[in-house]
Motif scaffolding. Structure first.
Motif, PDB file in Angstrom:
ATOM      1  N   GLY A 115       0.481  -1.462  -0.414  1.00  0.00           N
ATOM      2  CA  GLY A 115       0.141   0.231   0.406  1.00  0.00           C
ATOM      3  C   GLY A 115       1.134   1.212  -0.140  1.00  0.00           C
ATOM      4  O   GLY A 115       0.514   2.488  -0.638  1.00  0.00           O
ATOM      5  N   MET A 116       1.651   1.085   0.388  1.00  0.00           N
ATOM      6  CA  MET A 116       3.028   2.480   0.776  1.00  0.00           C
ATOM      7  C   MET A 116       3.680   2.616  -0.279  1.00  0.00           C
ATOM      8  O   MET A 116       3.673   3.686  -1.263  1.00  0.00           O
ATOM      9  N   GLN A 117       3.780   1.535  -1.249  1.00  0.00           N
ATOM     10  CA  GLN A 117       4.208   1.208  -2.839  1.00  0.00           C
ATOM     11  C   GLN A 117       3.770   1.949  -3.722  1.00  0.00           C
ATOM     12  O   GLN A 117       3.751   2.510  -4.533  1.00  0.00           O
ATOM     13  N   LEU A 118       2.434   1.332  -3.221  1.00  0.00           N
ATOM     14  CA  LEU A 118       0.743   2.037  -4.606  1.00  0.00           C
ATOM     15  C   LEU A 118       0.644   3.393  -4.045  1.00  0.00           C
ATOM     16  O   LEU A 118       0.752   4.144  -5.088  1.00  0.00           O
ATOM     17  N   LEU A 119       0.949   3.966  -2.949  1.00  0.00           N
ATOM     18  CA  LEU A 119       1.147   5.269  -2.933  1.00  0.00           C
ATOM     19  C   LEU A 119       2.032   6.109  -3.830  1.00  0.00           C
ATOM     20  O   LEU A 119       1.456   7.107  -4.284  1.00  0.00           O
ATOM     21  N   ASN A 120       3.212   5.748  -3.193  1.00  0.00           N
ATOM     22  CA  ASN A 120       4.258   5.887  -3.914  1.00  0.00           C
ATOM     23  C   ASN A 120       4.277   6.226  -5.253  1.00  0.00           C
ATOM     24  O   ASN A 120       4.528   7.344  -6.689  1.00  0.00           O
ATOM     25  N   VAL A 121       3.827   5.060  -6.463  1.00  0.00           N
ATOM     26  CA  VAL A 121       3.847   5.190  -7.500  1.00  0.00           C
ATOM     27  C   VAL A 121       2.434   6.116  -8.018  1.00  0.00           C
ATOM     28  O   VAL A 121       2.134   6.536  -9.237  1.00  0.00           O
ATOM     29  N   ALA A 122       1.292   5.841  -7.474  1.00  0.00           N
ATOM     30  CA  ALA A 122       0.077   6.801  -7.510  1.00  0.00           C
ATOM     31  C   ALA A 122       0.523   7.946  -7.745  1.00  0.00           C
ATOM     32  O   ALA A 122      -0.263   9.341  -8.689  1.00  0.00           O
ATOM     33  N   LEU A 123       1.935   8.182  -7.544  1.00  0.00           N
ATOM     34  CA  LEU A 123       2.491  10.513  -7.202  1.00  0.00           C
ATOM     35  C   LEU A 123       3.482  10.749  -7.581  1.00  0.00           C
ATOM     36  O   LEU A 123       4.329  11.251  -7.702  1.00  0.00           O
ATOM     37  N   GLY A 124       3.182   9.764  -8.519  1.00  0.00           N
ATOM     38  CA  GLY A 124       4.785   9.400  -9.772  1.00  0.00           C
ATOM     39  C   GLY A 124       5.628   9.311  -9.179  1.00  0.00           C
ATOM     40  O   GLY A 124       7.295   8.968 -10.442  1.00  0.00           O
ATOM     41  N   GLY A 125       6.350   7.906  -8.689  1.00  0.00           N
ATOM     42  CA  GLY A 125       7.626   7.526  -7.829  1.00  0.00           C
ATOM     43  C   GLY A 125       7.624   5.885  -8.604  1.00  0.00           C
ATOM     44  O   GLY A 125       6.831   5.833  -9.772  1.00  0.00           O
ATOM     45  N   THR A 126       8.996   6.213  -7.725  1.00  0.00           N
ATOM     46  CA  THR A 126       9.501   4.377  -8.902  1.00  0.00           C
ATOM     47  C   THR A 126       9.472   3.398  -7.054  1.00  0.00           C
ATOM     48  O   THR A 126       9.681   4.017  -6.235  1.00  0.00           O
ATOM     49  N   LEU A 127      10.217   2.410  -7.854  1.00  0.00           N
ATOM     50  CA  LEU A 127      10.414   1.396  -7.151  1.00  0.00           C
ATOM     51  C   LEU A 127      11.662  -0.013  -6.873  1.00  0.00           C
ATOM     52  O   LEU A 127      12.022   0.490  -8.519  1.00  0.00           O
TER      53      LEU A 127
END
Length: 225
Positions: A115-127
């Motif tokens: 869920g934290m990772q998806l939040l980051n992706v939703a805001l344009g971040g990467t993993l």
């Protein structure tokens, strides 16, 4: 005081119980128990049409995006690495829509691990698609200390370094727009991210539902009340 209704996203998997083997909406019991222990009412949110996310979130007081499978790398413009798991496209689409609806509507939001990772992706971040040396054994949770960053929402909830239950496989790489890091591991791995006030938006890399510490979930429940 009315208990706030906290929606928790769920798996959609083939499962067995009793004499049955059927597709099932699954959620480890630790999630609803943690919501209930923190004073909320838990409602399961299995994958649905993304277009229904805004109406769903509008009926909630708070949202938890639960842990689970790897985010499909195409969501952040990457090719899958050799250790990245198979995609869960229904969950990705549904949970990203839930996150965007919560952000748009100001609904308190807690992302746990995936869920934290998806939040980051939703805001344009990467993993980072795989963290070497962070999983003690397949399917087994470990523990390690997490250090809060002073002045953050997370630090206001858990002001001291604490040992947390973890199953780290992926993590935040490039930080999403507007997010700030609010906790880290000793090796520098990002352990919590959040949006600044006035939003109540927090993501944690570990699994609070696997422990007795309710402080993070209690913060969500208070914000949702």
């Amino acid at each position: 005081m009315t208990q706030p209704l906290i929606g928790v996203s769920t798996y959609l998997e083939q499962a067995s119980w009793g004499v049955w083997r059927l597709p099932a909406a699954l959620l480890p019991a630790g999630y609803p128990r943690l919501v209930q222990s923190a004073g909320g009412i838990a409602a399961m949110l299995p994958p649905d049409e993304p277009g229904r996310a805004a109406a769903t979130v509008a009926r909630l007081d708070g949202l938890v995006v639960a842990g689970g499978p790897d985010v499909e790398p195409v969501r952040y413009g990457a090719e899958p690495g050799p250790r990245t798991g198979p995609p869960a496209r229904e969950r990705d689409a549904w949970e990203l829509a839930l996150i965007r609806a919560a952000l748009d509507g100001g609904t308190p939001l807690l992302g746990i691990c995936r869920g934290m990772q998806l939040l980051n992706v939703a805001l344009g971040g990467t993993l980072v698609q795989h963290l070497d040396g962070h999983v003690e054994a397949v399917g087994v949770f470990g523990r390690h200390p997490v250090t809060p960053v002073a002045g953050t929402l997370y630090a206001s909830l858990v002001p001291e370094e604490s040992s947390v239950p973890t199953y780290h496989h992926q993590s935040v790489d490039l930080l999403g727009d507007g997010l700030v890091v609010s906790a880290h591991a000793h090796d520098g791995t990002v352990e919590a991210v959040e949006l600044p006030d006035p939003a109540w938006v927090l993501g944690v890399q570990w699994h609070p539902e696997m422990a007795d510490d309710t402080r993070v979930m209690a913060g969500l429940v208070r914000a949702a009340s």
